[in-house]
Design a protein around this motif. Structure first.
Motif, PDB file in Angstrom:
ATOM      1  N   LEU A   8       3.053   0.054  -9.949  1.00 46.68           N
ATOM      2  CA  LEU A   8       3.436   1.431  -9.697  1.00 46.68           C
ATOM      3  C   LEU A   8       4.873   1.607  -9.276  1.00 46.68           C
ATOM      4  O   LEU A   8       5.425   0.805  -8.548  1.00 46.68           O
ATOM      5  CB  LEU A   8       2.541   1.963  -8.573  1.00 46.68           C
ATOM      6  CG  LEU A   8       1.114   2.203  -8.954  1.00 46.68           C
ATOM      7  CD1 LEU A   8       0.358   2.627  -7.720  1.00 46.68           C
ATOM      8  CD2 LEU A   8       1.032   3.282 -10.009  1.00 46.68           C
TER       9      LEU A   8
ATOM     10  N   SER B 161       8.307   5.851  -6.545  1.00 47.68           N
ATOM     11  CA  SER B 161       8.355   7.297  -6.725  1.00 47.68           C
ATOM     12  C   SER B 161       8.476   7.546  -8.219  1.00 47.68           C
ATOM     13  O   SER B 161       8.783   6.638  -8.974  1.00 47.68           O
ATOM     14  CB  SER B 161       9.551   7.873  -5.998  1.00 47.68           C
ATOM     15  OG  SER B 161      10.708   7.667  -6.766  1.00 47.68           O
TER      16      SER B 161
ATOM     17  N   PHE C  20       0.860  -1.180   0.000  1.00 49.75           N
ATOM     18  CA  PHE C  20       0.000   0.000   0.000  1.00 49.75           C
ATOM     19  C   PHE C  20       0.902   1.237   0.000  1.00 49.75           C
ATOM     20  O   PHE C  20       1.793   1.370   0.839  1.00 49.75           O
ATOM     21  CB  PHE C  20      -0.911  -0.017   1.237  1.00 49.75           C
ATOM     22  CG  PHE C  20      -1.712   1.241   1.392  1.00 49.75           C
ATOM     23  CD1 PHE C  20      -2.522   1.723   0.351  1.00 49.75           C
ATOM     24  CD2 PHE C  20      -1.671   1.963   2.578  1.00 49.75           C
ATOM     25  CE1 PHE C  20      -3.253   2.886   0.497  1.00 49.75           C
ATOM     26  CE2 PHE C  20      -2.420   3.133   2.729  1.00 49.75           C
ATOM     27  CZ  PHE C  20      -3.206   3.589   1.679  1.00 49.75           C
ATOM     28  N   LEU C  21       0.673   2.101  -0.974  1.00 53.71           N
ATOM     29  CA  LEU C  21       1.501   3.297  -1.116  1.00 53.71           C
ATOM     30  C   LEU C  21       0.728   4.491  -0.567  1.00 53.71           C
ATOM     31  O   LEU C  21      -0.390   4.765  -1.014  1.00 53.71           O
ATOM     32  CB  LEU C  21       1.844   3.533  -2.592  1.00 53.71           C
ATOM     33  CG  LEU C  21       2.395   2.330  -3.361  1.00 53.71           C
ATOM     34  CD1 LEU C  21       2.549   2.660  -4.823  1.00 53.71           C
ATOM     35  CD2 LEU C  21       3.735   1.898  -2.777  1.00 53.71           C
ATOM     36  N   ASP C  22       1.332   5.161   0.389  1.00 52.92           N
ATOM     37  CA  ASP C  22       0.635   6.289   1.002  1.00 52.92           C
ATOM     38  C   ASP C  22       1.622   7.408   1.294  1.00 52.92           C
ATOM     39  O   ASP C  22       2.593   7.209   2.018  1.00 52.92           O
ATOM     40  CB  ASP C  22      -0.041   5.815   2.292  1.00 52.92           C
ATOM     41  CG  ASP C  22      -1.001   6.866   2.823  1.00 52.92           C
ATOM     42  OD1 ASP C  22      -1.527   7.658   2.012  1.00 52.92           O
ATOM     43  OD2 ASP C  22      -1.217   6.899   4.047  1.00 52.92           O
ATOM     44  N   ARG C  23       1.360   8.547   0.732  1.00 53.71           N
ATOM     45  CA  ARG C  23       2.187   9.742   0.931  1.00 53.71           C
ATOM     46  C   ARG C  23       3.682   9.420   0.766  1.00 53.71           C
ATOM     47  O   ARG C  23       4.512   9.706   1.620  1.00 53.71           O
ATOM     48  CB  ARG C  23       1.902  10.349   2.303  1.00 53.71           C
ATOM     49  CG  ARG C  23       0.600  11.143   2.313  1.00 53.71           C
ATOM     50  CD  ARG C  23       0.207  11.566   3.682  1.00 53.71           C
ATOM     51  NE  ARG C  23      -0.286  10.459   4.490  1.00 53.71           N
ATOM     52  CZ  ARG C  23      -0.761  10.568   5.703  1.00 53.71           C
ATOM     53  NH1 ARG C  23      -0.788  11.744   6.281  1.00 53.71           N
ATOM     54  NH2 ARG C  23      -1.207   9.530   6.363  1.00 53.71           N
TER      55      ARG C  23
ATOM     56  N   ASP D 102      -2.905   2.869  -5.686  1.00 51.72           N
ATOM     57  CA  ASP D 102      -1.989   2.833  -4.540  1.00 51.72           C
ATOM     58  C   ASP D 102      -1.917   1.447  -3.902  1.00 51.72           C
ATOM     59  O   ASP D 102      -1.190   1.240  -2.926  1.00 51.72           O
ATOM     60  CB  ASP D 102      -2.435   3.846  -3.472  1.00 51.72           C
ATOM     61  CG  ASP D 102      -2.247   5.279  -3.949  1.00 51.72           C
ATOM     62  OD1 ASP D 102      -1.430   5.476  -4.872  1.00 51.72           O
ATOM     63  OD2 ASP D 102      -2.930   6.176  -3.429  1.00 51.72           O
TER      64      ASP D 102
ATOM     65  N   LYS E 155       5.843   3.168   1.459  1.00 47.89           N
ATOM     66  CA  LYS E 155       5.305   1.865   1.085  1.00 47.89           C
ATOM     67  C   LYS E 155       5.048   1.070   2.356  1.00 47.89           C
ATOM     68  O   LYS E 155       5.913   0.986   3.236  1.00 47.89           O
ATOM     69  CB  LYS E 155       6.341   1.140   0.209  1.00 47.89           C
ATOM     70  CG  LYS E 155       5.916  -0.229  -0.239  1.00 47.89           C
ATOM     71  CD  LYS E 155       6.963  -0.850  -1.137  1.00 47.89           C
ATOM     72  CE  LYS E 155       8.120  -1.418  -0.345  1.00 47.89           C
ATOM     73  NZ  LYS E 155       9.032  -2.227  -1.167  1.00 47.89           N
TER      74      LYS E 155
ATOM     75  N   ARG F  19      -8.041   5.901  -5.561  1.00 50.96           N
ATOM     76  CA  ARG F  19      -6.770   5.506  -4.922  1.00 50.96           C
ATOM     77  C   ARG F  19      -6.415   4.048  -5.224  1.00 50.96           C
ATOM     78  O   ARG F  19      -5.508   3.484  -4.610  1.00 50.96           O
ATOM     79  CB  ARG F  19      -6.849   5.720  -3.413  1.00 50.96           C
ATOM     80  CG  ARG F  19      -6.891   7.202  -3.047  1.00 50.96           C
ATOM     81  CD  ARG F  19      -6.367   7.446  -1.666  1.00 50.96           C
ATOM     82  NE  ARG F  19      -4.943   7.102  -1.525  1.00 50.96           N
ATOM     83  CZ  ARG F  19      -4.314   7.011  -0.366  1.00 50.96           C
ATOM     84  NH1 ARG F  19      -4.962   7.231   0.757  1.00 50.96           N
ATOM     85  NH2 ARG F  19      -3.024   6.706  -0.317  1.00 50.96           N
TER      86      ARG F  19
END
Lengths: 345, 517
Positions: A176, A179, A117-120, A164, A123, A161
């Motif tokens: 994904l 970055s 899960f990618l958040d702000r 993500d 990872k 989302r």
């Protein structure tokens, strides 16, 4: 200097200029100079094979092409270039298509299967918990992140989302970037735009692997240094064939991996199958059966010690009756002294 | 490789001219015939007779050198190449005692050799010189079968250029360099094409290839490697072939022709059998299964076939070189294999023992405490498969035949995981605490890792100072490491990897030996 992501579609040019009915792009590289000269016939041939392989991969065919060449120098990278450019024409990526593909992937997961899960910009290890409709009637995707002391937090993610969430098992191949940063372009963005026919950022930021070069990195590094130029810009082949070592989160259109890497098994099972280029006879022998079900191109120098074994290996696969001989499209001109083998697998 | 060069290689592959020069040289043909006669007269068992085997080896080597290079018998470098006639007088006397019937043929062969020595010329050199004088390009290279004569041949070609007042490069290539060489306008090849890999003509490195070979040598060109039949799409290259007969001095009617392959130095299978020690069952020097690797300079080496051992190799990439430790199973033709050529035994082990210092003897003895019972058990069971079954029944995990070969090998330190090691030592009834032994094995492994790193660093330093072009060209290079690190190591290019497995004493593994038959 631009930041580099993957290479994407070249939809900016008139499609009829870029392709022929047999799927071979013919005029894409017109006006592009390689080492100061137009692409010579051998380069055009290798590029065309890559382009044709990309069409076959897009059509979800399973095909193997064996190329026995006077030398394997530049062969893998030119095939990869052809595949990347052609695949961009065939299947330009867009956010909407990505999200639909991701939803489809997630829907096939079991509850509790690991995901990233990618958040702000960070990872997290997480688990897929299915979907649930909220009080507003909107269906959201449920993802539980692991907490430090056990337990965790379940997130209810709206459709926007969905990108993500990355299935852990497939993340290495088609998902994904962690970055959007990548290796900077060495050359000018205009060169990329001239070849791919699209604004450079659009070319470099969509994550998808279209070609995988299987072999040792050192073998192709020198080839990628080839100077390339168009009327509007200069650069190197590495600016067009964006090869990067395989690894989760890399936003590159092409990758190289070792024939012994477990990543090769992942390639064969990925949803979006890249063209697999087995670079050299040794890598053909190590990788051919593991990349089964993909569109694979083996590039081999006739002087390589193991080429004879690789040729026998391919021809015996046909002899066993498990595969069918294939045809090379008329539009591809085989240079004299080059031997090609096509097999529907 | 430069992009332009690659484009030219494709052009060359599509349009090749091959000119064969059939060189007639009567005296050398007579000598060759006499050598064939003496080999037949001496019989197969002559190989067991020291005098006869030495003389036959000398004559065959002489025939090979003179048919594969533009050198001649009185060439100043011949002493380095093939030895002298005078050296063999004692052997000729010894030979007469055991095979008098074969002496006339032997004497005839030596008489021809004497005549060639007095004439002091090479028809191959003369014929090639004529062509060299007519060339209008300086993009030329020469190809010989055996790289050990490269320096002699370069000197000869330089003097030929001087004599004819022409300015040509005298780059001499070995067959293994053909893969990466070129492209050239002209390649001059000495010896029949059957001596060279199929890609000499199938994937050529020059637009025009001149082949100089004696007319009494039968040649058959290997077919070009290509995909054929269903699925194959092959565009045949354009090729123009022509032959020219060149008559050397003293040429007479043709002698009986000889198959080109019969002239090549061969691997001495008898020597391999001698080295192979199927009968030896010494505890201190256990028998291991090994494959033979044919190295540059007609040398061979046995390396463990399935014991999981690894060796240092040098990889040349462009102008750079790297040192890697790779499993023996991954060593292939063209790899530069590093072997210890001064001192005996495995250099990493020797260095590791130095690191272990006073503890070395104790730890090595602990290693033998479980390896010896294991080897004994394998012998008692008759095969590794059977021993594996017995050990599996005694709850030893992963007791496969391959693992047993690895564990029993002196090259291997111990099992990968502790559970297996403890189970194995218990099954073998080793009377020592397995926990303590496991820590001892760990100590040895750490010393081997440190030794490997030290040797690798030293090798890398030496390689930085070395002329890698020389390594590429000669296929052999010696590196002297700092005292106490590893002594003298030599990098040999691997020319052939044997497929057959031999049983040899472990002390023979990694020791280069002469292969000439």
């Amino acid at each position: 200097m631009s930041q580099a992501g993957p290479i994407v579609s070249a939809a900016g040019k008139n499609a009829s200029d870029r392709t022929r009915p047999n799927g071979v792009s013919r005029q894409v590289l017109d006006g592009v100079l390689f080492d100061g000269k137009p692409l010579p016939p051998f380069g055009q041939f290798l590029h065309d094979v890559g382009a044709w392989a990309a069409v076959a991969a897009h059509e979800k065919r399973s095909l193997h092409v064996g190329l026995l060449l006077p030398t394997d120098a530049y062969a893998a990278v030119l095939v990869a270039l052809g595949a990347a450019v052609r695949r961009s024409d065939l299947a330009p990526l867009s956010g909407g298509e990505d999200a639909a593909r991701r939803l489809d992937q997630l829907s096939r997961l079991e509850i509790g299967e690991p995901v990233w899960f990618l958040d702000r910009g960070r990872k997290y290890k997480a688990f897929y918990e299915g979907t649930a409709a909220g009080s507003d009637g909107v269906v959201r995707t449920l993802v539980r992140t692991e907490g430090h002391g056990g337990g965790g937090l379940t997130r209810h993610l709206p459709a926007e989302r969905i990108l993500d969430v990355v299935p852990a098992s497939e993340a290495a191949w088609e998902d994904l970037p962690l970055s959007q940063k990548g290796v900077a372009l060495r050359g000018s963005p205009e060169l990329v735009e001239a070849v791919f026919g699209r604004e450079v950022n659009a070319v470099l930021t969509v994550p998808r692997v279209d070609a995988v070069v299987v072999g040792r990195k050192a073998v192709v590094v020198e080839d990628l240094d080839l100077p390339c130029s168009s009327a509007s810009g200069e650069g190197h082949l590495c600016d067009l064939v964006r090869l990067k070592e395989a690894g989760f989160g890399s936003s590159y259109r092409s990758r190289w991996i070792s024939a012994r890497s477990t990543n090769l098994d992942e390639v064969a099972s990925a949803t979006h199958r890249p063209v697999v280029v087995l670079n050299g006879a040794t890598n053909h022998l190590d990788g051919f059966y593991r990349a089964h079900g993909c569109v694979t191109v083996s590039v081999m120098g006739a002087a390589e010690p193991q080429s004879m074994e690789a040729v026998e290996d391919l021809q015996s696969a046909l002899f066993m009756g498990t595969h069918r001989p294939g045809e090379l499209p008329d539009g591809i001109r085989v240079p004299p002294g080059v031997s090609v083998f096509v097999m529907e697998t | 490789m430069q992009f332009g060069h690659v484009a030219k290689l494709y052009d060359v592959a599509g349009d090749l001219e091959v000119i064969r020069h059939e060189v007639a040289a009567g005296l050398f043909a007579d000598f060759s015939q006499a050598v064939t006669d003496v080999v037949i007269a001496a019989g197969d068992d002559a190989a067991d007779d020291e005098a006869w085997s030495t003389l036959l080896r000398y004559l065959k080597k002489l025939r090979f050198v003179l048919s594969s290079t533009p050198l001649w018998l009185a060439h100043p470098s011949r002493h380095h190449c093939v030895g002298t006639l005078a050296e063999h007088e004692r052997l000729i006397r010894d030979a007469e005692l055991t095979r008098p019937a074969a002496m006339p043929a032997l004497q005839r062969a030596f008489a021809y050799a004497d005549q060639m020595h007095n004439e002091g010329s090479s028809e191959l050199r003369a014929a090639a010189g004529e062509v060299m004088g007519e060339l209008s390009t300086s993009s030329v290279a020469f190809l010989i079968k055996s790289p050990r004569y490269r320096t002699c041949v370069e000197g000869t070609l330089r003097s030929e250029c001087g004599r004819r007042k022409i300015d040509l490069p005298t780059t001499v290539l070995a067959p293994s360099q053909l893969r990466t060489a070129g492209p050239y306008d002209v390649l001059i090849v000495f010896g029949p094409t059957m001596w060279y890999p199929p890609h000499l003509l199938g994937s050529p490195r020059a637009q025009t290839i001149h082949v100089f070979a004696h007319d009494w040598i039968r040649d058959s060109e290997p077919p070009r490697l290509r995909f054929s039949g269903a699925g194959g799409h092959d565009v045949a290259p354009r090729r123009r072939d022509r032959s020219q007969r060149r008559v050397g001095a003293g040429a007479r009617s043709a002698a009986v022709s000889v198959e080109g392959s019969d002239l090549l130095p061969s691997i001495d299978i008898r020597r391999l059998r001698e080295l192979s020690s199927s009968g030896s069952q010494s505890e201190a020097d256990p028998v291991v299964e090994a494959r033979v690797f044919v190295l540059e300079g007609q040398k061979g080496v046995f390396l463990g076939s399935d014991d999981g051992s690894s060796r240092f190799t040098i990889e040349l990439e462009g102008r750079d070189a790297s040192v890697r430790r790779v499993p023996v199973s991954q060593i292939e033709e063209g790899t530069f294999l590093v072997l210890r050529t001064e001192g005996s035994g495995d250099y990493v082990r020797t260095m590791a023992d130095r690191i272990l210092a006073g503890r070395g003897a104790t730890l090595r003895s602990a290693q033998e405490r479980w390896k010896q019972p294991l080897r004994f058990m394998i012998r008692r069971c008759g095969s590794k498969r059977q021993a594996g079954r017995v050990l599996s029944a005694l709850a030893v995990p992963q007791a496969t035949p391959g693992n047993l070969a690895r564990w029993a090998s002196p090259e291997n330190i111990c099992t990968q995981d502790k559970t297996t090691f403890v189970a194995l030592t218990r099954a073998l009834e080793v009377e020592y605490d397995p926990e303590v032994m496991w820590h001892q094995m760990h100590e040895i492994r750490a010393a081997h890792t440190a030794a490997g790193a030290a040797i690798k660093n030293q090798l890398l330093e030496r390689i930085q100072e070395a002329d890698l072009g020389e390594l590429r060209a000669d296929g052999v290079m010696t590196f002297t490491l700092e005292a106490g690190v590893g002594g003298t190591l030599t990098a040999f290019r691997v020319n052939q990897v044997g497929t057959e497995t031999w049983e040899v004493d472990s002390s023979q593994v990694g020791q280069p030996f002469e292969l000439d038959a």
